[in-house]
Design an enzyme around this catalytic site. Structure first.
Site, PDB file in Angstrom:
ATOM      1  N   CYS A  22     124.143  41.664  45.365  1.00 45.74           N
ATOM      2  CA  CYS A  22     123.679  40.771  44.320  1.00 45.74           C
ATOM      3  C   CYS A  22     122.349  40.169  44.724  1.00 45.74           C
ATOM      4  O   CYS A  22     121.912  40.306  45.858  1.00 45.74           O
ATOM      5  CB  CYS A  22     124.675  39.631  44.116  1.00 45.74           C
ATOM      6  SG  CYS A  22     126.332  40.177  43.680  1.00 45.74           S
ATOM      7  N   GLY A  51     121.084  43.634  41.063  1.00 45.31           N
ATOM      8  CA  GLY A  51     122.267  43.442  40.244  1.00 45.31           C
ATOM      9  C   GLY A  51     121.941  43.530  38.786  1.00 45.31           C
ATOM     10  O   GLY A  51     121.071  42.801  38.304  1.00 45.31           O
ATOM     11  N   ASN A 125     125.761  36.431  47.493  1.00 49.23           N
ATOM     12  CA  ASN A 125     125.448  37.836  47.730  1.00 49.23           C
ATOM     13  C   ASN A 125     126.183  38.216  48.997  1.00 49.23           C
ATOM     14  O   ASN A 125     125.945  37.630  50.049  1.00 49.23           O
ATOM     15  CB  ASN A 125     123.939  38.021  47.902  1.00 49.23           C
ATOM     16  CG  ASN A 125     123.552  39.427  48.362  1.00 49.23           C
ATOM     17  OD1 ASN A 125     122.475  39.621  48.908  1.00 49.23           O
ATOM     18  ND2 ASN A 125     124.402  40.417  48.145  1.00 49.23           N
ATOM     19  N   GLY A 126     127.066  39.197  48.888  1.00 46.61           N
ATOM     20  CA  GLY A 126     127.826  39.621  50.056  1.00 46.61           C
ATOM     21  C   GLY A 126     129.268  39.831  49.697  1.00 46.61           C
ATOM     22  O   GLY A 126     129.595  40.054  48.524  1.00 46.61           O
ATOM     23  N   CYS A 277     121.642  44.237  57.315  1.00 45.10           N
ATOM     24  CA  CYS A 277     121.980  45.540  56.726  1.00 45.10           C
ATOM     25  C   CYS A 277     120.780  46.489  56.820  1.00 45.10           C
ATOM     26  O   CYS A 277     119.728  46.225  56.234  1.00 45.10           O
ATOM     27  CB  CYS A 277     122.359  45.332  55.270  1.00 45.10           C
ATOM     28  SG  CYS A 277     122.451  46.841  54.316  1.00 45.10           S
ATOM     29  N   TYR A 283     116.940  51.563  51.315  1.00 49.04           N
ATOM     30  CA  TYR A 283     117.001  51.726  49.867  1.00 49.04           C
ATOM     31  C   TYR A 283     117.000  50.424  49.075  1.00 49.04           C
ATOM     32  O   TYR A 283     116.338  50.312  48.057  1.00 49.04           O
ATOM     33  CB  TYR A 283     118.268  52.518  49.510  1.00 49.04           C
ATOM     34  CG  TYR A 283     118.624  52.495  48.037  1.00 49.04           C
ATOM     35  CD1 TYR A 283     117.961  53.333  47.150  1.00 49.04           C
ATOM     36  CD2 TYR A 283     119.590  51.630  47.547  1.00 49.04           C
ATOM     37  CE1 TYR A 283     118.262  53.316  45.786  1.00 49.04           C
ATOM     38  CE2 TYR A 283     119.897  51.607  46.188  1.00 49.04           C
ATOM     39  CZ  TYR A 283     119.233  52.446  45.317  1.00 49.04           C
ATOM     40  OH  TYR A 283     119.527  52.418  43.995  1.00 49.04           O
ATOM     41  N   SER A 324     112.595  55.474  44.945  1.00 44.22           N
ATOM     42  CA  SER A 324     112.929  55.082  46.318  1.00 44.22           C
ATOM     43  C   SER A 324     112.463  56.071  47.381  1.00 44.22           C
ATOM     44  O   SER A 324     112.279  55.708  48.533  1.00 44.22           O
ATOM     45  CB  SER A 324     114.436  54.835  46.427  1.00 44.22           C
ATOM     46  OG  SER A 324     115.128  55.917  45.854  1.00 44.22           O
ATOM     47  N   ASP A 386     113.909  62.104  49.869  1.00 46.25           N
ATOM     48  CA  ASP A 386     114.608  60.987  49.234  1.00 46.25           C
ATOM     49  C   ASP A 386     115.122  60.070  50.332  1.00 46.25           C
ATOM     50  O   ASP A 386     115.186  60.464  51.493  1.00 46.25           O
ATOM     51  CB  ASP A 386     115.744  61.483  48.332  1.00 46.25           C
ATOM     52  CG  ASP A 386     116.116  60.453  47.263  1.00 46.25           C
ATOM     53  OD1 ASP A 386     115.541  59.339  47.266  1.00 46.25           O
ATOM     54  OD2 ASP A 386     116.981  60.758  46.423  1.00 46.25           O
ATOM     55  N   ASP A 387     115.487  58.854  49.949  1.00 49.79           N
ATOM     56  CA  ASP A 387     115.881  57.886  50.978  1.00 49.79           C
ATOM     57  C   ASP A 387     117.299  58.087  51.482  1.00 49.79           C
ATOM     58  O   ASP A 387     117.593  57.803  52.635  1.00 49.79           O
ATOM     59  CB  ASP A 387     115.740  56.464  50.419  1.00 49.79           C
ATOM     60  CG  ASP A 387     116.695  56.249  49.266  1.00 49.79           C
ATOM     61  OD1 ASP A 387     116.392  56.694  48.147  1.00 49.79           O
ATOM     62  OD2 ASP A 387     117.766  55.669  49.487  1.00 49.79           O
ATOM     63  N   CYS A 423     130.676  50.622  52.669  1.00 50.39           N
ATOM     64  CA  CYS A 423     130.212  49.284  53.050  1.00 50.39           C
ATOM     65  C   CYS A 423     131.219  48.250  52.541  1.00 50.39           C
ATOM     66  O   CYS A 423     131.667  48.322  51.405  1.00 50.39           O
ATOM     67  CB  CYS A 423     128.848  48.998  52.431  1.00 50.39           C
ATOM     68  SG  CYS A 423     128.263  47.318  52.761  1.00 50.39           S
ATOM     69  N   CYS A 473     123.237  45.931  61.041  1.00 54.21           N
ATOM     70  CA  CYS A 473     124.523  46.521  60.698  1.00 54.21           C
ATOM     71  C   CYS A 473     124.218  47.928  60.222  1.00 54.21           C
ATOM     72  O   CYS A 473     123.456  48.114  59.275  1.00 54.21           O
ATOM     73  CB  CYS A 473     125.226  45.743  59.596  1.00 54.21           C
ATOM     74  SG  CYS A 473     126.751  46.584  59.056  1.00 54.21           S
ATOM     75  N   CYS A 476     127.561  51.850  57.667  1.00 55.91           N
ATOM     76  CA  CYS A 476     127.629  52.948  56.691  1.00 55.91           C
ATOM     77  C   CYS A 476     127.204  54.279  57.336  1.00 55.91           C
ATOM     78  O   CYS A 476     127.546  55.350  56.829  1.00 55.91           O
ATOM     79  CB  CYS A 476     126.774  52.637  55.470  1.00 55.91           C
ATOM     80  SG  CYS A 476     125.036  52.289  55.839  1.00 55.91           S
TER      81      CYS A 476
HETATM   82  P1  AMP Z   1     123.592  60.841  44.960  1.00 57.88           P
HETATM   83  O1  AMP Z   1     122.930  62.185  45.138  1.00 57.88           O
HETATM   84  O2  AMP Z   1     124.438  60.807  43.724  1.00 57.88           O
HETATM   85  O3  AMP Z   1     124.321  60.426  46.177  1.00 57.88           O
HETATM   86  O4  AMP Z   1     122.443  59.770  44.715  1.00 57.88           O
HETATM   87  C1  AMP Z   1     121.465  59.609  45.675  1.00 57.88           C
HETATM   88  C2  AMP Z   1     120.528  58.565  45.179  1.00 57.88           C
HETATM   89  O5  AMP Z   1     121.191  57.312  45.049  1.00 57.88           O
HETATM   90  C3  AMP Z   1     119.370  58.370  46.126  1.00 57.88           C
HETATM   91  O6  AMP Z   1     118.201  58.650  45.396  1.00 57.88           O
HETATM   92  C4  AMP Z   1     119.411  56.919  46.507  1.00 57.88           C
HETATM   93  O7  AMP Z   1     118.140  56.359  46.349  1.00 57.88           O
HETATM   94  C5  AMP Z   1     120.362  56.270  45.546  1.00 57.88           C
HETATM   95  N1  AMP Z   1     121.242  55.267  46.169  1.00 57.88           N
HETATM   96  C6  AMP Z   1     121.606  55.126  47.437  1.00 57.88           C
HETATM   97  N2  AMP Z   1     122.437  54.078  47.614  1.00 57.88           N
HETATM   98  C7  AMP Z   1     122.600  53.509  46.421  1.00 57.88           C
HETATM   99  C8  AMP Z   1     123.328  52.381  45.929  1.00 57.88           C
HETATM  100  N3  AMP Z   1     124.080  51.621  46.727  1.00 57.88           N
HETATM  101  N4  AMP Z   1     123.249  52.113  44.608  1.00 57.88           N
HETATM  102  C9  AMP Z   1     122.509  52.872  43.789  1.00 57.88           C
HETATM  103  N5  AMP Z   1     121.815  53.953  44.181  1.00 57.88           N
HETATM  104  C10 AMP Z   1     121.846  54.287  45.475  1.00 57.88           C
END
Ligand code: AMP
Length: 490
Positions: A22, A51, A125-126, A277, A283, A324, A386-387, A423, A473, A476
Site C-alpha cells: 500500500c 495501491g 503499509n505492510g 524489502c 520493481y 519496469s 524485464d525486472d 511475500c 529482506c 521472496c
Molecule cells: P508474469 O510474467 O505474469 O509473472 O509478470 C511479470 C511482470 O509482473 C513483470 O513485468 C513485473 O514487472 C511484474 N511484477 C512483478 N511483481 C509484481 C507485483 N507484485 N505486482 C504486479 N506486478 C508485478
C-alpha cells in the site's frame, strides 16, 4: 494490511483476503496555510502505483476527524468538491493494493476508532504476522475485526482510553493537557506488533509515523515551509513541494505536533534489524524514489549493467519491457555494447496487469497493455530485459507478441534472481505453486516461456547494484524469512 478469516487464521493470497502493498501519506501544516485534503490527494496520486484498489483520507480541522474512502483509484474516489468539503490542517491518506476479488469497502483505509469525543485514524503499509495472538490477547474474536490494521487502531484506542480514564473534561481536552497518554499507548502497543508495518497515525492534533524494527516497507519525511509530510516514497514529497529530509529509520516513531518533529524509539534496541524489502528496488518503488540514499532508477540501471555479464549473447537490439524493465535494459545495452531500442509500447492508461486474478484474463491484459513496434523488431535477434517474473503468464504472452512480430531470437534477461517464495510482509504475491520459478529449473522456465535463452541477475550482483551488501529482506528470492511466518500462511 492483511485480513483475518473466520477461522481466525491469516489467509493466503488465493483466498478471498489477499495481502497487499500500500501507499501511505500524512501531512500537518500551520492552520489556514494550505488545503491538506488537496495535498493528500496529490500525495496519494503519486503513490497510486502502490495501491489501486481503494483510496482514502482522514482530515482533522483540530476538532473533528472526517474519514472519506472508497473503492477505486484516487482520481475516482475524490473530486474537487469533496476535497473542498474537507478543511483542516492535518491529514493522512492511504492507497490499497490487492489482487483477488476481495474488493470491499470495509477493506479501505484509513481505519478509524473513536476515543470519547476524539479518535485515531490509521493507515498501514505492510502485513502483521501475529494478528491471531494479538486478538487472543485482547480477547476479541478475529471475526469482529476487518484486518490487522483495524486491530492496531483498536488496540491503540483501548490503551489511550485506559490512560485517560478518570480524567476530568473531554478526551479532546485531555489529549491536549496529557499528550503523554497517546505516547504511552503507542509505547505499549507498538512493541507487541510483529511483521511489516509502515504506519501513519493521527488524532485530531498530531501526526505520527512509525516504521517497524526491520523497516520492511519504506517511509520518509519531508519538510514544508509551514509543516511536515510523511510518505511511503519520496515522489509524494516532491509533488506537494516538500523537501526530502530523510527516511524514517527502522524502529523509529516520529511525532509531529505543535512542538515540531520529535523522534522516539518505542521498540527494544535488540529488535532493530534493518531488512528493507529488496523488491522495492527491483520493481515496486517508483524509479524517481530515493531509498537508502539512492535514486531507484540508478540502481535499476546498474542491475542491467551487471546482468549483461550473466550470459553474454550476440544480438541486434536490447529492449526493455515497459515500464519496469526499461532502466535495466538501458544499463544492459550500455554494458554489452548492443544498441538499445524500443520494441514494445505500453498503453499509458493501464494499471498493473498483475491484478487480474484468472490466467485467461491476465493473457488478454497483456494485449491490452503492450503492443509491438513491428518495424523495429522484425528480423532482429532481441535481448529482452524485464525486472522480474512472478507467475510467468504475462511474460509468456509478451514473448509470443515479439515472435509474431518477426523477432528471430528472444533472449530474456531478468534483473533480479528467480522469484521463488511468497511475500508475507506486504507485497502481494501468489502462493508458491503459482510462482513460475518455485519448482522449475532454468531450462524448464526457458521452455515454458518459449525463449531462446534466459538468465537472471545473481543476488550478490543485485545487492552490488543497489550498493549495500546487507540490510535487505530477500525472502521472496531466498526463502530466508526474517520474521517467523505462521504455518497457516506457509
Ligand atoms: P508474469 O510474467 O505474469 O509473472 O509478470 C511479470 C511482470 O509482473 C513483470 O513485468 C513485473 O514487472 C511484474 N511484477 C512483478 N511483481 C509484481 C507485483 N507484485 N505486482 C504486479 N506486478 C508485478
Amino acid at each position: 494490511m492483511h485480513h483475518t478469516s473466520s477461522e481466525g487464521e491469516l489467509n493466503d493470497s488465493t483466498a478471498d483476503s489477499p495481502e497487499e502493498a500500500c501507499g501511505v501519506f500524512g501531512i500537518r501544516v500551520e492552520p489556514n496555510t494550505r488545503s491538506v485534503s488537496h495535498a493528500t490527494y496529490d500525495g496519494l496520486y503519486a503513490l497510486q502505483h502502490r495501491g489501486q484498489e481503494s483510496a482514502g483520507m482522514a482530515v482533522s480541522d483540530g476538532t473533528s476527524i472526517t474519514v472519506m474512502k472508497n473503492m477505486g483509484l484516487v482520481s475516482n474516489v475524490f473530486d474537487d468538491r469533496m476535497l473542498h468539503s474537507l478543511p483542516g490542517n492535518l491529514a493522512i491518506g492511504h492507497t490499497r493494493y490487492s489482487t483477488t476479488g476481495s474488493s470491499t469497502w470495509g477493506n479501505a483505509q484509513p481505519v478509524f476508532r473513536a476515543v470519547g469525543d476524539s479518535g485515531i485514524a490509521l493507515g498501514h503499509n505492510g502485513n502483521l504476522t501475529n494478528t491471531v495472538e494479538l486478538s487472543n490477547e485482547l480477547g476479541i474474536d478475529p471475526m469482529d475485526l476487518g484486518s490487522d490494521s483495524d486491530l492496531v487502531a483498536h488496540y491503540l484506542a483501548i490503551e489511550i482510553a485506559k490512560d485517560l480514564g478518570g480524567r476530568p473534561g473531554t478526551v479532546r481536552e485531555s489529549f491536549k493537557s496529557h499528550p503523554e497518554a497517546v505516547l504511552s499507548a503507542l509505547n505499549d502497543v507498538l512493541p507487541k506488533l510483529e511483521g511489516a508495518f509502515s504506519l501513519v497515525i493521527m488524532d485530531h492534533d498530531r501526526l505520527i509515523g512509525v516504521r517497524d524494527p526491520h523497516g520492511f516497507r519504506p517511509l520518509c519525511i519531508g519538510r514544508l515551509e509551514t509543516g511536515w509530510v510523511i510518505a511511503s516514497e519520496s515522489p509524494a514529497l516532491d509533488v506537494v513541494g516538500a523537501t526530502f529530509v530523510r527516511e524514517v529509520e527502522p524502529g523509529e516513531m516520529i511525532i509531529i505536533d505543535e512542538l515540531g518533529v520529535r523522534s522516539f524509539r518505542p521498540f527494544p534496541e535488540e529488535s532493530i534489524d534493518p531488512k528493507l524489502c529488496i523488491f522495492e528496488f527491483v520493481y515496486f518503488a517508483r524509479p524517481d524514489s530515493r531509498l537508502l540514499g539512492q535514486e531507484v532508477y540508478t540502481t535499476r540501471r546498474h542491475m542491467g549493467e551487471y546482468l549483461a555479464k550473466a550470459l553474454p549473447v550476440e544480438a541486434d537490439m536490447v529492449i526493455g519491457v515497459p515500464d519496469s524493465g526499461v532502466p535495466a535494459a538501458v544499463g544492459y545495452a550500455a554494458a554489452s555494447g548492443i544498441p538499445y531500442g524500443q520494441g514494445l509500447v505500453k498503453n499509458r492508461y493501464i494499471g498493473r496487469t498483475f491484478i487480474s486474478p484468472d490466467p485467461a484474463s491476465r493473457v488478454d491484459a497483456v494485449r491490452r497493455k503492450l503492443n509491438v513496434l513491428r518495424d523495429n523488431i522484425e528480423g532482429k535477434r532481441l535481448v529482452v530485459v524485464d525486472d522480474s517474473i512472478v507467475r510467468g503468464t504475462t511474460t509468456k504472452s509478451m514473448v509470443r507478441l515479439l515472435r509474431d512480430a518477426g523477432a528471430t531470437e528472444v533472449h530474456l534477461r531478468i534483473s533480479s534472481p528467480p522469484y521463488r517464495w511468497s511475500c508475507f510482509y506486504g507485497i502481494d504475491t501468489p502462493s508458491r505453486p503459482d510462482l513460475l520459478a518455485a519448482n522449475r529449473d532454468l531450462d524448464e522456465i526457458r521452455r515454458f516461456l518459449g525463449v531462446d535463452s534466459i538468465a537472471y541477475l545473481d543476488l550478490g550482483d543485485l545487492k552490488a547494484a543497489i550498493g549495500y551488501e546487507d540490510g535487505f529482506c530477500d525472502a521472496c528470492l531466498t526463502g530466508n524469512y526474517p520474521v517467523a511466518v505462521p504455518v497457516t500462511l506457509l
